[in-house]
Design a protein around this motif. Structure first.
Motif, PDB file in Angstrom:
ATOM      1  N   SER A 318       0.713  -1.347  -0.017  1.00 38.18           N
ATOM      2  CA  SER A 318      -0.005   0.068  -0.062  1.00 38.18           C
ATOM      3  C   SER A 318       0.817   1.328   0.100  1.00 38.18           C
ATOM      4  O   SER A 318       0.387   2.410  -0.458  1.00 38.18           O
ATOM      5  N   GLU A 322      -0.402   4.214  -2.262  1.00 35.00           N
ATOM      6  CA  GLU A 322      -0.773   5.409  -2.044  1.00 35.00           C
ATOM      7  C   GLU A 322       0.316   6.547  -2.502  1.00 35.00           C
ATOM      8  O   GLU A 322      -0.356   7.678  -2.881  1.00 35.00           O
ATOM      9  N   TYR A 375      -5.949   9.835   0.591  1.00 33.59           N
ATOM     10  CA  TYR A 375      -6.202   8.242   0.208  1.00 33.59           C
ATOM     11  C   TYR A 375      -7.550   7.964   0.161  1.00 33.59           C
ATOM     12  O   TYR A 375      -8.019   6.806   0.449  1.00 33.59           O
ATOM     13  N   SER A 378      -7.330   4.204  -1.563  1.00 33.30           N
ATOM     14  CA  SER A 378      -6.265   3.452  -0.982  1.00 33.30           C
ATOM     15  C   SER A 378      -7.022   2.028  -0.659  1.00 33.30           C
ATOM     16  O   SER A 378      -8.170   2.041  -0.369  1.00 33.30           O
TER      17      SER A 378
END
Length: 508
Positions: A318, A322, A375, A378
């Motif tokens: 991630s 991101e 985000y 995300s």
């Protein structure tokens, strides 16, 4: 030192990363190819509110204290002022401060020196990287160093490291040069104003940007021709055209070209890339260091969670999802600014001229100031249809709370709201939620640090957020809102918490 993370690069992004990792109790070895710190020139000067917040958490709150908090941005076309705007006040920290990168690095060095978990080694140029299932071997000439993870913050020239990782760095370099000067002068009325000049008579066809800095100093940027090599006489003439006959001292000057580049990957196995070695943008809007430091924070808490066994399999990936998305947004925004500043087509030139001659504030682009990336998309964020992201607010205005957006800051007795977020996840509960039940259930999900607070415990917070009495708000360690859950129950909050820990199968 038995390092858990090796940070490559001792610039402000690497310094920030080391301090944030140490804050999580991680042992850090910082390597830099230089023999020592090169403390000359203002370099990156504009530091945004949310970056000041990160530095405060890292033990470098002096940056906000010493920086000059300018209040007004004025824009001129030739010999007339088009408009001005001011930052909206939000929270206890200033919207931005101006402070030289040299001083920023000095303050960060002081914090690093006070941290026993950090060791810094100069004269350590990284010449190779190899990794396996348990760690990364870093080669510095004949020396081999090893750690479970490596965070590369080595700047734009880290080509050897990118090549070792198979990472490309595609983009473009703009032809026009920029001359930058730091001067010390007495300029009454200019001390708290940023001034941007389009096509002034003393720099026809190009731009000039003037920023106030602490101690009666000013930073001036001139756009100049690609083949122009400024002499001391040229510099003196240019300064005099702006300040007149006032006495001044030239402290530093340099020339540079803008680049627009992005690494193909910001995570390759156990190695993460941050700052200028991962993305380069034109400086209008101050989106360079103000993006690199959030890279460092994002990487630090995720590496700490991985090292402590708190992370799901998708948490480290991630980081790429991101921060690569954040870099893409910055590239898009700065590319639009550069098209306005240096139009390349007839259509672009006509649009620019119409905007400037009409004084159209919404159309004149001198660089949208740096903002945190939100985000919203995300894999760690739980969407909530009743709390949609409303898009980018007007220039300088705060963003309304939504999943993925950074939590607004506010003063609390003895501190600030965001200071409650820095030691782990924070779960804020409405008065109808049973906090004991949530603590009991979530304690069975993970050993990751989690604090639970009632929204009503913090005076004015529910009103500030617009939070309902049956809602749960899950806040990440970097102060971003992971989830807003209406009619919250243990199952829905548990699902959001698992998602925020990256408990999804990783894709790379």
């Amino acid at each position: 030192m038995n390092a858990q993370v090796i940070v490559v690069g001792a610039g402000p992004v690497g310094q920030s990363a080391a301090l944030l990792l140490a804050r999580w109790g991680i042992q850090v070895l910082v390597l830099d190819a230089r023999a020592k710190r090169d403390s000359t020139g203002s370099k990156s000067i504009c530091q945004q509110r949310d970056v000041l917040d990160i530095w405060a958490a890292a033990g470098a709150g002096k940056i906000a204290d010493e920086g000059l908090a300018w209040t007004t941005a004025r824009t001129y076309y030739r010999d007339r002022e088009l408009f001005s705007w001011q930052f909206e006040r939000e929270g206890p920290l200033p919207a931005c401060v101006n402070i030289s990168q040299t001083r920023t690095e000095q303050i960060l060095d002081e914090a690093v020196a006070a941290q026993p978990l950090i060791e810094v080694r100069w004269n350590h140029e990284v010449t190779g990287l190899t990794q396996d299932g348990s760690g990364v071997t870093v080669q510095c000439g004949q020396r081999l160093l090893r750690a479970p993870y490596v965070l590369v913050c080595a700047g734009a020239r880290a080509q050897r490291v990118r090549q070792a990782l198979g990472v490309t760095f595609d983009g473009e370099t703009f032809d026009d040069q920029f001359l930058i000067c730091d001067i010390k002068a007495d300029l009454p009325g200019w001390e708290n104003e940023r001034r941007f000049y389009f096509d002034p008579v003393w720099n026809p066809g190009r731009q000039v940007l003037i920023h106030p800095c602490p101690g009666g100093t000013f930073r001036i940027d001139w756009q100049i021709a690609p083949d122009f090599i400024p002499t001391k006489v040229d510099i003196s003439r240019k300064v005099r055209q702006i300040i007149g006959d006032r006495p001044y001292e030239l402290l530093w000057h340099s020339t540079y070209r803008f680049h627009s580049r992005l690494a193909s990957r910001m995570r390759v196995g156990r190695v993460l890339l941050a700052g200028d070695c991962a993305h380069l943008v034109a400086p209008f809007g101050a989106r360079g260091l103000n993006s690199g430091v959030p890279d460092a924070e994002n990487a630090a808490w995720k590496l700490a969670f991985a090292l402590n066994g708190w992370a799901g399999p998708g948490l480290l990936e991630s980081y790429h999802a991101e921060r690569h998305a954040a870099a893409l947004e910055n590239l898009e925004i700065t590319a639009a600014t550069m098209r306005f500043l240096v139009p390349r087509t007839v259509e672009e030139r006509m649009r620019r001229r119409a905007a400037l001659e009409g004084g159209l504030m919404a159309e004149v682009d001198s660089g949208r100031f740096a903002e945190p990336y939100w985000y919203v998309d995300s894999p760690l964020t739980t969407p909530e249809p009743t709390r949609p992201f409303g898009g980018r607010p007007p220039k300088g205005a705060p963003c309304g709370p939504a999943p993925g957006v950074i939590l607004p800051d506010m003063r609390l007795p003895g501190g600030r709201l965001r200071e409650l977020c820095r030691d782990g996840f924070l779960l804020l509960l409405g008065e109808m939620c049973d906090s004991r039940l949530f603590v009991q259930v979530l304690g069975k999900v993970t050993t990751a640090p989690l604090a639970v607070r009632g929204l009503a415990e913090i005076d004015g917070l529910a009103e500030r957020l617009g939070a309902g009495p049956d809602e749960a708000w899950l806040i990440r360690p970097d102060s971003h809102i992971a989830a807003i859950i209406p009619h919250a129950g243990p199952e829905s909050v548990t699902d959001a918490f698992r998602r925020a820990l990256g408990e999804e199968e990783e894709t790379a």
